[in-house]
Each structure stands twice: as structure tokens, then as C-alpha cells.
Design an enzyme around this catalytic site. Structure first.
Site, PDB file in Angstrom:
ATOM      1  N   PRO A  65     -48.534 -45.974 -61.835  1.00 42.22           N
ATOM      2  CG  PRO A  65     -49.775 -44.027 -62.194  1.00 42.22           C
ATOM      3  CD  PRO A  65     -49.035 -44.784 -61.159  1.00 42.22           C
ATOM      4  CG  HIS A  66     -45.952 -49.185 -65.241  1.00 41.69           C
ATOM      5  ND1 HIS A  66     -46.595 -49.530 -64.074  1.00 41.69           N
ATOM      6  CD2 HIS A  66     -45.842 -50.321 -65.952  1.00 41.69           C
ATOM      7  CE1 HIS A  66     -46.853 -50.828 -64.075  1.00 41.69           C
ATOM      8  NE2 HIS A  66     -46.415 -51.330 -65.215  1.00 41.69           N
ATOM      9  N   GLY A  67     -46.279 -46.965 -68.436  1.00 44.23           N
ATOM     10  CA  GLY A  67     -46.571 -47.346 -69.807  1.00 44.23           C
ATOM     11  C   GLY A  67     -45.415 -47.003 -70.726  1.00 44.23           C
TER      12      GLY A  67
END
Length: 152
Positions: A65-67
Site C-alpha cells: 500500500p502506498h500514497g
């Protein structure tokens, strides 16, 4: 730079309690937010926004998960392990056991991609994944990452 330079021990969860994707995002966000100097709910919101575009569960028991967040000043990485595994809408429809969370400043592109590439490279090594799954503590997980990490 190395993953181990930006992955702090406080952002490693050796035994996640989450049972579904929103709980995973919330639990990881809570661990990474203090290290990243931002709010857990902001991290969770940006990660769920990204998940709504398509799952970051890449298969093989792994999710990244990345942002990006404007309140984050430098790249932050978190790690979580779920022994039981969590349904994360993975590409192979199998449970995810290893989670690497990547959080970058809003206008970071090169660094973001380099860290993603390095995490992906590490996770292609089966022995590395097996060692992470069998580690007894967050300290051991951190040490395993240190031992396998390279400059990027």
C-alpha cells in the site's frame, strides 16, 4: 539510500491484528504516521483512496500500500506481518501476509519509484520472504531487512 535507512523499528508490526483491508490500512497507518510526522487518519484516507483505484496486493502473499501526502516531508516506510493472512483483493486472490507501506511527499516522484522498486526487488527473494514470515519479533524483522538491503 536504503530501505533500512527509512524503515524505523517503531513502524514495524510483527503480529498484525487486522482481519480485513480497512483494518490493515488503519493499523499500518497508526504505526507509520508518528514516524512520518503526520496524522494516522490522513495516512489511512490516502491509502484507501489508492486502494479504490486497484489493489496494491501484488500476489505471492505481498501487498505494498502506498500514497502521497502533502504533510509528509520525507519518504516513510512501514512494515506489517499477518501470520494468518488477510484478504486484500490481491491479484492472485490469495491472502496477504507481508505488507510494506510506502508514504511519500506530495511532489516526490523519483524517490517514490526507487523505493517501490527496491521493495519489489527484496520481495522477489523467496528466502527473504520466508525469513520475514518466521521472524520472532519486530527487531528480528528489522535485522533481516538490514541484512538484505542494498543502496538504490
Amino acid at each position: 539510500m536504503k530501505i533500512s535507512d527509512i524503515l524505523k523499528l517503531d513502524a514495524i508490526i510483527a503480529e498484525m491484528e487486522a482481519k480485513n483491508k480497512p483494518e490493515v490500512i488503519k493499523e499500518l497507518s497508526g504505526a507509520v504516521a508518528p514516524v512520518a510526522g503526520t496524522q494516522a487518519q490522513d495516512v489511512a484516507a490516502v491509502l484507501m483512496e489508492r486502494e479504490n483505484l486497484g489493489s496494491t496486493g501484488i500476489g505471492g502473499g505481498i501487498a505494498i500500500p502506498h500514497g502521497k501526502l502533502d504533510t509528509v516531508k520525507s519518504i516513510a516506510v512501514g512494515f506489517g506481518r499477518s501470520i494468518k493472512g488477510v484478504d486484500f483483493d490481491s491479484l492472485d486472490n490469495r491472502p496477504v501476509h507481508l505488507f510494506f507501506l510506502l508514504l511519500t511527499p506530495e511532489h516526490s516522484t523519483g524517490g517514490h519509484l526507487k523505493v517501490l522498486a527496491q521493495i519489489s526487488k527484496l520481495l522477489k527473494m523467496n528466502q527473504f520472504k520466508e525469513r520475514l514470515l518466521s521472524a520472532g519479533s519486530a527487531e528480528q524483522i528489522h535485522q533481516i531487512i538490514l541484512e538484505n538491503d542494498e543502496d538504490f
